[in-house]
Motif scaffolding. Sequence first.
Motif, PDB file in Angstrom:
ATOM      1  N   ALA A  66       1.077  -1.051  -0.073  1.00 47.72           N
ATOM      2  CA  ALA A  66      -0.159   0.236  -0.297  1.00 47.72           C
ATOM      3  C   ALA A  66       0.833   1.394   0.318  1.00 47.72           C
ATOM      4  O   ALA A  66       0.263   2.522  -0.458  1.00 47.72           O
ATOM      5  CB  ALA A  66      -0.835   0.336   1.394  1.00 47.72           C
ATOM      6  N   ALA A  67       1.637   1.325   0.447  1.00 47.60           N
ATOM      7  CA  ALA A  67       3.081   2.312   0.474  1.00 47.60           C
ATOM      8  C   ALA A  67       3.607   2.952  -0.698  1.00 47.60           C
ATOM      9  O   ALA A  67       4.019   3.677  -0.883  1.00 47.60           O
ATOM     10  CB  ALA A  67       3.529   2.258   2.004  1.00 47.60           C
ATOM     11  N   ILE A  68       4.382   1.749  -1.261  1.00 47.27           N
ATOM     12  CA  ILE A  68       5.117   2.200  -2.408  1.00 47.27           C
ATOM     13  C   ILE A  68       4.676   3.091  -3.190  1.00 47.27           C
ATOM     14  O   ILE A  68       5.163   3.830  -3.815  1.00 47.27           O
ATOM     15  CB  ILE A  68       5.746   0.266  -2.944  1.00 47.27           C
ATOM     16  CG1 ILE A  68       6.631  -0.310  -2.149  1.00 47.27           C
ATOM     17  CG2 ILE A  68       5.947   0.733  -4.405  1.00 47.27           C
ATOM     18  CD1 ILE A  68       6.914  -1.176  -2.541  1.00 47.27           C
ATOM     19  N   PRO A  69       3.320   3.322  -4.568  1.00 46.57           N
ATOM     20  CA  PRO A  69       3.131   3.902  -4.872  1.00 46.57           C
ATOM     21  C   PRO A  69       2.860   5.454  -4.413  1.00 46.57           C
ATOM     22  O   PRO A  69       3.077   6.973  -4.981  1.00 46.57           O
ATOM     23  CB  PRO A  69       1.586   3.808  -4.686  1.00 46.57           C
ATOM     24  CG  PRO A  69       1.446   1.979  -4.784  1.00 46.57           C
ATOM     25  CD  PRO A  69       2.041   2.182  -3.746  1.00 46.57           C
ATOM     26  N   TRP A  70       3.120   5.521  -2.927  1.00 48.90           N
ATOM     27  CA  TRP A  70       2.779   6.878  -2.483  1.00 48.90           C
ATOM     28  C   TRP A  70       4.053   7.558  -1.928  1.00 48.90           C
ATOM     29  O   TRP A  70       4.245   8.681  -1.981  1.00 48.90           O
ATOM     30  CB  TRP A  70       2.441   6.877  -0.952  1.00 48.90           C
ATOM     31  CG  TRP A  70       0.668   6.604  -0.832  1.00 48.90           C
ATOM     32  CD1 TRP A  70      -0.358   5.482  -1.391  1.00 48.90           C
ATOM     33  CD2 TRP A  70      -1.022   7.586  -1.121  1.00 48.90           C
ATOM     34  NE1 TRP A  70      -1.248   5.671  -1.541  1.00 48.90           N
ATOM     35  CE2 TRP A  70      -1.346   7.107  -1.559  1.00 48.90           C
ATOM     36  CE3 TRP A  70      -0.438   8.809  -1.335  1.00 48.90           C
ATOM     37  CZ2 TRP A  70      -2.686   7.494  -2.019  1.00 48.90           C
ATOM     38  CZ3 TRP A  70      -1.986   9.642  -2.171  1.00 48.90           C
ATOM     39  CH2 TRP A  70      -2.565   8.873  -2.558  1.00 48.90           C
ATOM     40  N   ILE A  71       5.426   6.802  -2.079  1.00 53.64           N
ATOM     41  CA  ILE A  71       6.878   7.219  -2.073  1.00 53.64           C
ATOM     42  C   ILE A  71       7.121   8.028  -3.115  1.00 53.64           C
ATOM     43  O   ILE A  71       6.834   8.048  -4.294  1.00 53.64           O
ATOM     44  CB  ILE A  71       7.610   5.657  -1.912  1.00 53.64           C
ATOM     45  CG1 ILE A  71       7.049   5.220  -0.703  1.00 53.64           C
ATOM     46  CG2 ILE A  71       9.444   6.471  -1.678  1.00 53.64           C
ATOM     47  CD1 ILE A  71       8.451   3.487  -0.299  1.00 53.64           C
ATOM     48  N   SER A  72       7.741   9.636  -3.257  1.00 53.88           N
ATOM     49  CA  SER A  72       8.093  10.287  -3.393  1.00 53.88           C
ATOM     50  C   SER A  72       9.877  10.586  -4.216  1.00 53.88           C
ATOM     51  O   SER A  72       9.934   9.957  -2.851  1.00 53.88           O
ATOM     52  CB  SER A  72       7.677  11.826  -3.839  1.00 53.88           C
ATOM     53  OG  SER A  72       5.994  11.600  -4.026  1.00 53.88           O
ATOM     54  N   TYR A  73       9.782  10.773  -4.899  1.00 52.16           N
ATOM     55  CA  TYR A  73      11.730  10.991  -5.521  1.00 52.16           C
ATOM     56  C   TYR A  73      11.124  11.669  -6.361  1.00 52.16           C
ATOM     57  O   TYR A  73      11.168  12.337  -7.925  1.00 52.16           O
ATOM     58  CB  TYR A  73      11.926   9.531  -6.029  1.00 52.16           C
ATOM     59  CG  TYR A  73      13.545   9.676  -6.046  1.00 52.16           C
ATOM     60  CD1 TYR A  73      14.447   9.229  -4.649  1.00 52.16           C
ATOM     61  CD2 TYR A  73      14.022  10.244  -6.704  1.00 52.16           C
ATOM     62  CE1 TYR A  73      16.082   9.630  -4.900  1.00 52.16           C
ATOM     63  CE2 TYR A  73      15.647  10.546  -7.299  1.00 52.16           C
ATOM     64  CZ  TYR A  73      16.691  10.227  -6.007  1.00 52.16           C
ATOM     65  OH  TYR A  73      17.787  10.154  -5.963  1.00 52.16           O
ATOM     66  N   ASN A  74      12.294  13.289  -6.229  1.00 50.95           N
ATOM     67  CA  ASN A  74      12.340  14.227  -6.312  1.00 50.95           C
ATOM     68  C   ASN A  74      10.622  15.316  -6.803  1.00 50.95           C
ATOM     69  O   ASN A  74      10.667  15.207  -8.309  1.00 50.95           O
ATOM     70  CB  ASN A  74      13.706  14.328  -7.711  1.00 50.95           C
ATOM     71  CG  ASN A  74      14.648  13.754  -7.452  1.00 50.95           C
ATOM     72  OD1 ASN A  74      15.081  14.647  -6.216  1.00 50.95           O
ATOM     73  ND2 ASN A  74      15.908  13.072  -8.212  1.00 50.95           N
ATOM     74  N   GLY A  75      10.158  14.965  -6.411  1.00 48.05           N
ATOM     75  CA  GLY A  75       8.616  15.158  -6.479  1.00 48.05           C
ATOM     76  C   GLY A  75       7.502  14.576  -7.737  1.00 48.05           C
ATOM     77  O   GLY A  75       6.734  15.120  -7.786  1.00 48.05           O
ATOM     78  N   GLN A  76       8.426  12.982  -7.783  1.00 47.26           N
ATOM     79  CA  GLN A  76       7.654  12.215  -9.182  1.00 47.26           C
ATOM     80  C   GLN A  76       7.522  11.222  -8.368  1.00 47.26           C
ATOM     81  O   GLN A  76       8.722  10.757  -7.149  1.00 47.26           O
ATOM     82  CB  GLN A  76       8.398  12.050 -10.159  1.00 47.26           C
ATOM     83  CG  GLN A  76       7.939  13.551 -10.997  1.00 47.26           C
ATOM     84  CD  GLN A  76       8.662  13.095 -12.167  1.00 47.26           C
ATOM     85  OE1 GLN A  76       8.878  12.073 -12.400  1.00 47.26           O
ATOM     86  NE2 GLN A  76       8.578  14.586 -13.407  1.00 47.26           N
ATOM     87  N   GLN A  77       6.249  10.701  -8.515  1.00 42.37           N
ATOM     88  CA  GLN A  77       6.030   9.019  -7.867  1.00 42.37           C
ATOM     89  C   GLN A  77       7.168   7.849  -7.531  1.00 42.37           C
ATOM     90  O   GLN A  77       7.796   7.574  -9.133  1.00 42.37           O
ATOM     91  CB  GLN A  77       4.774   8.327  -8.631  1.00 42.37           C
ATOM     92  CG  GLN A  77       3.949   7.317  -7.749  1.00 42.37           C
ATOM     93  CD  GLN A  77       3.081   6.835  -7.916  1.00 42.37           C
ATOM     94  OE1 GLN A  77       2.553   7.860  -8.380  1.00 42.37           O
ATOM     95  NE2 GLN A  77       2.716   5.308  -8.830  1.00 42.37           N
ATOM     96  N   ALA A  78       7.939   7.623  -7.518  1.00 39.60           N
ATOM     97  CA  ALA A  78       9.507   6.734  -7.036  1.00 39.60           C
ATOM     98  C   ALA A  78       8.949   5.536  -7.689  1.00 39.60           C
ATOM     99  O   ALA A  78       9.666   5.106  -9.008  1.00 39.60           O
ATOM    100  CB  ALA A  78       9.918   6.556  -5.960  1.00 39.60           C
TER     101      ALA A  78
END
Length: 461
Positions: free
Chosen positions: A48-60
């Motif tokens: 559930a958490a992976i899609p909400w992780i962001s990297y440099n302002g975008q979905q990781a």
Amino acid sequence: MSQDKIDVKIITPQTNRDANGKIYVRKSQGVFQKMRRYGGWFLLVLFAAIPWISYNGQQAILFDLAKQQFQFFGSTFFPQDLTLLAIIFMISAFGLFFLTTFLGRVWCGYLCPQTVWTFMYIWFEEKLEGPANKRRKQDNNKYSKNLLLRKTIKHIAWWIIAILTGITFVAYFVPVKTLTVEFVTFELNFWPAFWVWFFAACTYGNAGWMRSIMCLHMCPYARFQSAMFDKDTFIVGYDTKRGETRGPRSRKAEIKPAGLGDCIDCNLCVQVCPTGIDIRNGLQYECINCGACIDACDQTMDRMGYEKGLISYTTEHKLAGNKTKVMRPKLIGYGIALTLMMALFVTQVVGVDPVNMSVLRDRSQMYRVDNSGWIENTYTLKILNKTQQRQTYHIDVKGLTNVKWYGSQKITVPPGELISQPISLAVSPDELNSPIIKFEFILTDSEQFSLPVESRFIKKL
């Protein structure tokens, strides 16, 4: 003809199924159930958490099917990087082969999404309808208003979990923030909405209704697992020599009744089994190695004052009184293959360039002579920015001298985009000592990464 008779052992199957074949799983507590429960919650939270992780302002992590690209923590992979996906599948296959040869169907019992979601749905069933025996009795009688209400709440909870599962799964392919907002406001496009409801329905049907049917009749893993099993594979096994002859006895008896083994025939091992089998009848393909029967039996042995381990993770060799060989050729072979695939994957990922460039010559006119008498060739550069940041590239050539450029030597490309840039090069005939000259376009980014691409400059045919 020989008159010898074959001894036939008649077994009356013990099961936790009702007359309609529905399995009522009794709640089990113990070491292995804690491991399964905590492991399941960890995987659920991670999923559930992976899609909400962001990297440099975008979905990781995002499999963007519309753009045909895969974003992974600042790196972008395209269809031309498909070999990475093939290697991932091979790693998964050899990993499963290795795990199955070593620990049997432990994947099914602890890690498989079907098992994780099924036990979660059963938890709601227990909380709202009561333990297994109560549920069986209620379902065989006429439903009361109170029971109908509790069943309605149960199915609502099941559907909520299923819908959240569908949204989360689709969020790996559609930006999660856009997906959730548009789903709640009923503005989601047809195909994303279709797949959300499709996976929600699959989750509800599989975990709520089908359950063990998936494991027993639809999952191919249950069928080909025997090809990876051997007598040293760890399985859930019942110690027949120690347990038989089984029979009930008083807990207060200080001495075990003569002629009886340690099994008191309480049938708890059957009642807690999610696939409805009796492990005492030997190794069966339905067993998913969840360890529920081990925990139930250990608790019974502890109450009776007997040694634990009547049912345990063991091997066929150990049950026969032989020594288990953990390190054996098949397991070592799978381990070597798995290690090589993982090393190849790391090598491929490290070797992926942050930019890709292809050079296409003008096919309509091989060359032309400009007004000053110089030989001119035209090219189209296709530059693919595989990062998630806007990049400005500088283009130069190597292998040609005294070159005139027609077109910009600096190109700015948005993240994950492909830009086509036409460029013409003109060279004095005095600098060309061959009809066809090999040279390289050199593409350099802001991080001083250089990508050479070979091409040809044609003077005449």
